[in-house]
Design a protein around this motif. Structure first.
Motif, PDB file in Angstrom:
ATOM      1  N   SER A  29       0.836  -1.191   0.000  1.00  0.00           N
ATOM      2  CA  SER A  29       0.000   0.000   0.000  1.00  0.00           C
ATOM      3  C   SER A  29       0.869   1.239   0.000  1.00  0.00           C
ATOM      4  O   SER A  29       2.072   1.180   0.302  1.00  0.00           O
ATOM      5  N   LEU A  30       0.259   2.358  -0.353  1.00  0.00           N
ATOM      6  CA  LEU A  30       0.905   3.662  -0.315  1.00  0.00           C
ATOM      7  C   LEU A  30       0.257   4.485   0.795  1.00  0.00           C
ATOM      8  O   LEU A  30      -0.809   4.131   1.291  1.00  0.00           O
ATOM      9  N   PRO A  40      -2.126   7.236   2.421  1.00  0.00           N
ATOM     10  CA  PRO A  40      -3.430   7.701   1.913  1.00  0.00           C
ATOM     11  C   PRO A  40      -3.282   8.977   1.086  1.00  0.00           C
ATOM     12  O   PRO A  40      -2.388   9.795   1.319  1.00  0.00           O
ATOM     13  N   GLU A  41      -4.177   9.144   0.123  1.00  0.00           N
ATOM     14  CA  GLU A  41      -4.153  10.326  -0.743  1.00  0.00           C
ATOM     15  C   GLU A  41      -4.495  11.580   0.065  1.00  0.00           C
ATOM     16  O   GLU A  41      -5.320  11.547   0.972  1.00  0.00           O
ATOM     17  N   TYR A  78      -4.498   9.649  -6.818  1.00  0.00           N
ATOM     18  CA  TYR A  78      -4.754   8.215  -6.910  1.00  0.00           C
ATOM     19  C   TYR A  78      -6.033   7.999  -7.720  1.00  0.00           C
ATOM     20  O   TYR A  78      -7.052   8.655  -7.491  1.00  0.00           O
ATOM     21  N   GLY A 101      -4.810   4.328  -0.389  1.00  0.00           N
ATOM     22  CA  GLY A 101      -3.453   3.889  -0.680  1.00  0.00           C
ATOM     23  C   GLY A 101      -3.329   2.415  -0.993  1.00  0.00           C
ATOM     24  O   GLY A 101      -2.215   1.950  -1.315  1.00  0.00           O
ATOM     25  N   VAL A 112      -4.814   2.410  -7.837  1.00  0.00           N
ATOM     26  CA  VAL A 112      -4.618   2.627  -6.401  1.00  0.00           C
ATOM     27  C   VAL A 112      -5.867   3.299  -5.833  1.00  0.00           C
ATOM     28  O   VAL A 112      -6.369   4.273  -6.400  1.00  0.00           O
TER      29      VAL A 112
END
Length: 568
Positions: free
Chosen positions: A21-22, A24-25, A33, A73, A69
């Motif tokens: 995961s990345l 959060p936007e 995203y 994230g 995505v």
């Protein structure tokens, strides 16, 4: 600390260790995203275009889209048909805004479920330039003498590797003794451009600087600074006067961190300039020597004095992640290159193509709306033109035919001038905005001498010079003690002059002491701003601080100050 460890983990190249995961936007910034963009309705498409326009504005013409995505994230991934359709939609959105897309990388998402593989895609969206709207970044090049600073700049900008004897650096030298000794003693500038697709624009194809500026979406200006200690004053002026966005520290793989390299690194960190390290000349030594040099750098960068997280950049994926994190985290990317064999130069190019501007777009908009203040770095007298000054516009806007005030002179006065013409990168222009470098033809000044350190101000602004000022200073190093009467050289933006200490709120100062000090210029008054950073030096003595008050020249008892101003 935990967040930093997670970010460092993103640089692992083992797919089994790749992130799931990345972060959060966030609403602000230039990163967006999108789970998928397949056959959007007309109203949805218009909304997406508006959203992209916002992201491009946040990134000053650049945006990063993560396809596949979710907003939180999570790397959901898309099957190949949906990914292809999403990229097609993204391209149509970019076309509407006069931009182009470049796929930076694709990654297969790990999944326990059986079925076709799913992928996420990272895409760079860059606006196609129109009439000098390119992104302009300045990179100061620092390091010890003979580590190959000028050679590396020459290789990057000329698109030709070096012959091992310094052929690539010859175009950068400005004086005969520099060519004869191979050592830089002055400040020189070279440009490297990138188009909207990330392709390199340099002088390797017989281009002129005008051609590069006309077609570039992004322009990197390398400020080549001297490595020898006797030219330290020139090097410090390059760091304070030209306000670089980044500092590129060059280290010789065969010598390690020696000479003035430590001092240059300390100066860049003290001035809060983001740094990245380039280990040059890896073709001259074995792999074990290169590894030892990297270990030495990592030990110093991790120390409490630097407080940086070193990141080894081995491939393009590492360079992409380093460019995204260099402003948000205290990282220091480390590259290993060779100017003779060309090893890893493409990875360094990828990083330079992706590094974002250092100043927030909102801060720049506020400065643009303010009254004009142009800091003069160099002056010239040209036949049939008159006086020409070059420098950086700190705030405001300057247009052709504007009337400005030039000063301060030796007695602190200001002289009215008329802007006859403006040039950026040797190309005529009608307007210069805050943060941009330019040359300005101001014509005949009727004997009013111009010098480095002067400013051009709006007539509506108070033209106030000062001979004395007060600053909160931290002494980084001094072998004994500092008392009133001590003299040193101060660098404040484009101002460089000797000062004496008039008074301070402590009896004496030693290393690591902090005090409020009142300084007086020895030679002539200067124009200073509250909050400007001060770098004080005298031989090995170093101090850093910020101006808290200025005392107008005509009345040293009258003080201009900002209540509650604190040293960062």
């Amino acid at each position: 600390m935990r967040i930093m460890e997670e970010l460092v983990g993103l640089f692992e190249r083992d797919e089994e260790q790749s992130p799931v995961s990345l972060p959060p936007e966030v609403e602000e910034g230039n990163v967006e995203y999108k789970l998928k963009l397949v056959n959007p309705s007309v109203s949805r498409f218009e909304h997406l275009v508006t959203q992209m326009k916002w992201r491009l504005r946040e990134g000053e013409g650049e945006a990063i889209y993560q396809i596949g995505v979710e907003d939180n994230g999570s790397l959901a991934g898309l099957r190949q048909p949906d990914l292809t359709a999403s990229l097609c939609t993204l391209g149509q959105m970019a076309d509407r805004l006069g931009a182009a897309i470049t796929v930076l990388r694709e990654q297969t998402v790990r999944s326990k479920k059986k079925g076709p593989p799913r992928k996420v895609c990272e895409v760079l969206v860059r606006k196609i330039p129109d009439h000098q709207t390119f992104t302009d970044l300045r990179v100061a090049v620092l390091g010890n003498v003979d580590v190959g600073k000028s050679t590396l700049i020459g290789v990057l900008t000329q698109n030709e590797v070096d012959n091992g004897r310094g052929r690539a650096r010859l175009n950068l030298f400005r004086h005969l003794h520099e060519i004869q000794t191979g050592r830089t003693s002055s400040i020189s500038h070279e440009v490297l451009g990138f188009d909207e697709n990330g392709q390199v624009l340099n002088f390797g194809e017989s281009r002129t600087i005008e051609d590069i500026c006309e077609t570039a979406s992004k322009l990197i200006t390398f400020i080549d600074l001297a490595g020898h200690h006797k030219y330290l004053r020139t090097t410090i002026f390059g760091l304070t006067g030209y306000k670089p966005d980044f500092a590129m520290i060059i280290v010789g793989a065969n010598t390690g961190l020696v000479g003035t390299t430590r001092e240059h690194l300390g100066l860049a960190l003290a001035l809060e300039v983001p740094v990245f390290i380039v280990i040059n000349k890896i073709d001259l030594c074995s792999e074990s020597v290169v590894v030892n040099t990297i270990f030495q750098l990592e030990r110093i960068l991790k120390s409490t004095s630097c407080n940086k997280t070193p990141i080894r950049v081995w491939e393009e994926a590492d360079a992409i992640m380093a460019a995204k994190l260099i402003h948000t985290c205290s990282i220091a990317p480390i590259f290993t290159v060779s100017c003779v064999s060309g090893t890893n130069l493409k990875i360094l190019m990828k990083f330079l193509n992706l590094i974002p501007p250092s100043q927030d777009i909102r801060d720049m908009e506020k400065l643009t709306k303010d009254m004009s203040e142009f800091q003069i770095d160099e002056t010239f007298n040209i036949q049939e033109v008159g006086t020409v000054v070059s420098g950086t516009l700190y705030k405001g806007i300057i247009r052709e035919n504007d009337n400005l005030m030039l000063g301060p002179s030796e007695n602190g006065s200001f002289y009215p001038i008329h802007v006859q013409s403006l040039h950026r990168y040797r190309t005529p222009c009608k307007i210069v905005k805050a943060g941009q470098c330019a040359t300005i033809a101001i014509g005949n000044t009727n004997g009013f001498l111009t010098r480095r350190g002067m400013v051009l101000l709006s007539p509506e602004q108070q033209q106030q010079s000062c001979r004395q000022f007060e600053a909160e200073v931290i002494i980084l190093f001094h072998s004994t003690s500092i008392n009133p009467g001590f003299q040193a050289t101060v660098h404040i933006g484009n101002v460089c002059q000797t000062v004496s200490i008039q008074s301070m709120d402590k009896e004496c100062l030693r290393t690591n002491d902090k005090a409020r000090i009142r300084f007086r210029f020895i030679k002539h008054p200067e124009y200073l701003r509250i909050g400007a950073r001060v770098l004080m030096r005298q031989n090995k003595t170093k101090g850093i601080g910020q101006i808290t008050a200025v005392f107008p020249d005509e009345n040293d008892h009258k003080v201009i100050t900002t209540a509650g101003h604190k040293l960062k």
